[in-house]
Design a protein around this motif. Structure first.
Motif, PDB file in Angstrom:
ATOM      1  N   ARG A 176     -33.352  -2.918 -45.881  1.00  9.57           N
ATOM      2  CA  ARG A 176     -34.009  -3.837 -47.320  1.00  9.57           C
ATOM      3  C   ARG A 176     -32.751  -4.626 -47.928  1.00  9.57           C
ATOM      4  O   ARG A 176     -33.015  -5.652 -48.748  1.00  9.57           O
ATOM      5  N   THR A 177     -31.537  -4.173 -47.940  1.00  7.96           N
ATOM      6  CA  THR A 177     -30.490  -4.729 -48.577  1.00  7.96           C
ATOM      7  C   THR A 177     -29.279  -5.540 -47.965  1.00  7.96           C
ATOM      8  O   THR A 177     -29.287  -6.401 -47.703  1.00  7.96           O
ATOM      9  N   VAL A 178     -28.631  -4.482 -47.309  1.00  3.70           N
ATOM     10  CA  VAL A 178     -27.446  -5.118 -46.501  1.00  3.70           C
ATOM     11  C   VAL A 178     -27.780  -5.869 -45.277  1.00  3.70           C
ATOM     12  O   VAL A 178     -27.385  -7.137 -45.251  1.00  3.70           O
ATOM     13  N   PHE A 179     -28.582  -5.804 -44.619  1.00  2.00           N
ATOM     14  CA  PHE A 179     -28.797  -6.254 -43.340  1.00  2.00           C
ATOM     15  C   PHE A 179     -29.912  -7.302 -43.526  1.00  2.00           C
ATOM     16  O   PHE A 179     -30.157  -8.190 -42.629  1.00  2.00           O
ATOM     17  N   LYS A 180     -30.774  -7.352 -44.515  1.00  4.77           N
ATOM     18  CA  LYS A 180     -31.709  -8.392 -44.864  1.00  4.77           C
ATOM     19  C   LYS A 180     -31.380  -9.581 -44.873  1.00  4.77           C
ATOM     20  O   LYS A 180     -31.990 -10.650 -44.337  1.00  4.77           O
ATOM     21  N   ALA A 181     -30.312  -9.992 -45.819  1.00  8.88           N
ATOM     22  CA  ALA A 181     -29.988 -11.094 -45.943  1.00  8.88           C
ATOM     23  C   ALA A 181     -29.438 -12.043 -44.345  1.00  8.88           C
ATOM     24  O   ALA A 181     -29.444 -13.047 -44.492  1.00  8.88           O
ATOM     25  N   ALA A 182     -29.083 -11.019 -43.542  1.00  5.31           N
ATOM     26  CA  ALA A 182     -28.497 -11.402 -42.258  1.00  5.31           C
ATOM     27  C   ALA A 182     -29.678 -11.587 -41.454  1.00  5.31           C
ATOM     28  O   ALA A 182     -29.500 -11.981 -40.098  1.00  5.31           O
ATOM     29  N   THR A 226     -31.524   4.453 -43.767  1.00  2.00           N
ATOM     30  CA  THR A 226     -31.725   3.122 -42.579  1.00  2.00           C
ATOM     31  C   THR A 226     -32.554   2.252 -43.479  1.00  2.00           C
ATOM     32  O   THR A 226     -32.355   1.086 -43.005  1.00  2.00           O
ATOM     33  N   SER A 227     -33.574   2.650 -44.052  1.00  2.00           N
ATOM     34  CA  SER A 227     -34.559   1.928 -44.690  1.00  2.00           C
ATOM     35  C   SER A 227     -34.054   1.218 -45.654  1.00  2.00           C
ATOM     36  O   SER A 227     -34.111  -0.093 -46.139  1.00  2.00           O
ATOM     37  N   TYR A 228     -33.090   1.713 -46.260  1.00  2.00           N
ATOM     38  CA  TYR A 228     -32.330   1.060 -47.644  1.00  2.00           C
ATOM     39  C   TYR A 228     -31.282   0.301 -47.005  1.00  2.00           C
ATOM     40  O   TYR A 228     -31.453  -1.146 -47.875  1.00  2.00           O
ATOM     41  N   LEU A 229     -30.777   0.217 -45.913  1.00  2.00           N
ATOM     42  CA  LEU A 229     -29.744  -0.620 -45.496  1.00  2.00           C
ATOM     43  C   LEU A 229     -30.477  -1.929 -44.947  1.00  2.00           C
ATOM     44  O   LEU A 229     -29.912  -2.877 -45.043  1.00  2.00           O
TER      45      LEU A 229
END
Length: 351
Positions: free
Chosen positions: A176-182, A171-174
């Motif tokens: 930081r990466t996938v959902f941060k931009a949105a 969850t932390s990885y997602l």
């Protein structure tokens, strides 16, 4: 001079049952591997018992009928599916004998795969449920848990749905990466619901893998996407927008994630909702079938967390399918007499 006969010039409008079965079996293998990786040996033993029983029933049926078209591929798939819908607490010996007897009775009463209008897998799991109800898990939730807007998150936070060991890291990885931009952030727990719910029933566990399998089967047109699509849309709309009389939730409070990821909805939709010979053949009939399945699922499974709701939904829909097929047959027969036969007579008189 040509001496070899080839079927290559012919084009088939849909894959054969054998091809579809091979694809289905391939899609089930990763889920079995996941059971090995998660050391779910009890579930593997149950699946093995169900497969052996299914193969034995097919062999005995072929021997008695003197018809040795042994459908071993279908039998293996049916055995795997039975095992996937049974809890790990069930006795493998009981599973073997219940599956063997139920399959033999169904083959005698309803015919083979192409002739059967009932789902043998669903019947077998239902019989196992009635003979061993105590083995099936029952999730204890309060009305208050289900009345909140994000019921799944509430159940995760209070420990009703146990977190996967790697949930926090993933969850932390997602985030930081996938959902941060949105500009989004998902809470802990949803990774568990998608990746491995940890349920005692294997069909309820690996939802993400089931989603990937559905994309592959639909993309290669191994399975018609119409019925699953209509079913999921209708069920999701009812869950989210219709106030539930089960627990008094308000409009728009229904949790679609909880409903879809905790009762084997995705697995049932992909592998047994439209089993060979159990669904209507016309497009209109398939749409009606999908709508009825969504409504029945809402009435039986409700908010989710049901251990056998999907199985009984399948059995009810088998009876609906018969009624839909009968209506379709009468409509086609009426159209033939009304439109086609007069044209035939017209051209015949013209000759």
């Amino acid at each position: 001079m040509k001496t070899k006969v080839s079927l290559r010039p012919f084009v088939y409008i849909s894959p054969s049952m054998k091809t579809i079965s091979i694809f289905m079996l391939i899609m089930l293998v990763p889920q079995i591997i996941m059971l090995f990786l998660t050391k779910s040996y009890a579930s593997i033993g149950i699946i093995l018992s169900a497969v052996l029983a299914s193969l034995s029933a097919e062999g005995l049926n072929s021997f008695v009928k003197k018809n040795f078209n042994f459908s071993w591929l279908i039998s293996i798939i049916q055995g795997i599916l039975v095992g996937f819908f049974l809890p790990s607490a069930y006795s493998p010996v009981a599973v073997f004998f219940i599956t063997l007897v139920t399959f033999l009775v169904c083959k005698y009463a309803f015919g083979g795969v192409a002739e059967s209008w009932v789902n043998v897998v669903a019947i077998t799991v239902a019989v196992c449920y009635f003979l061993g109800t105590a083995n099936f898990p029952s999730t204890v939730v309060t009305v208050g848990d289900l009345q909140v807007k994000n019921a799944s998150l509430s159940l995760i936070q209070n420990g009703t749905v146990p977190l996967n060991a790697n949930d926090d890291a993933v969850t932390s990885y997602l985030n930081r990466t996938v959902f941060k931009a949105a500009g989004l952030r998902i809470p802990n727990g949803y990774v568990t619901l998608f990746w491995d719910t940890g349920s005692d029933i294997p069909a309820f566990r690996f939802n993400f893998m089931t989603l990937i399998s559905s994309l592959i089967l639909f993309s290669f047109e191994m399975i018609d996407a119409l019925i699953p699509a209509v079913f999921v849309i209708v069920y999701a709309i009812l869950i989210h927008f219709v106030p539930s009389f089960f627990f008094g939730a308000e409009v728009l409070y229904g949790d679609i994630f909880l409903a879809m990821l905790t009762s084997g909805i995705l697995f049932s939709t992909l592998f047994i909702l439209q089993w060979f010979g159990t669904v209507p053949s016309a497009i209109t009939g398939k749409i009606v079938y999908g709508i009825c399945a969504g409504i029945v699922c809402y009435l039986i499974v409700g908010y989710g967390l049901s251990s056998v709701g999907c199985i009984f939904m399948i059995l009810i829909m088998n009876m609906f399918s018969l009624a839909i097929e009968l209506f379709e047959f009468r409509r086609v027969k009426k159209n033939v007499h009304k439109y086609l036969l007069p044209l035939v007579r017209f051209f015949k008189d013209g000759e």
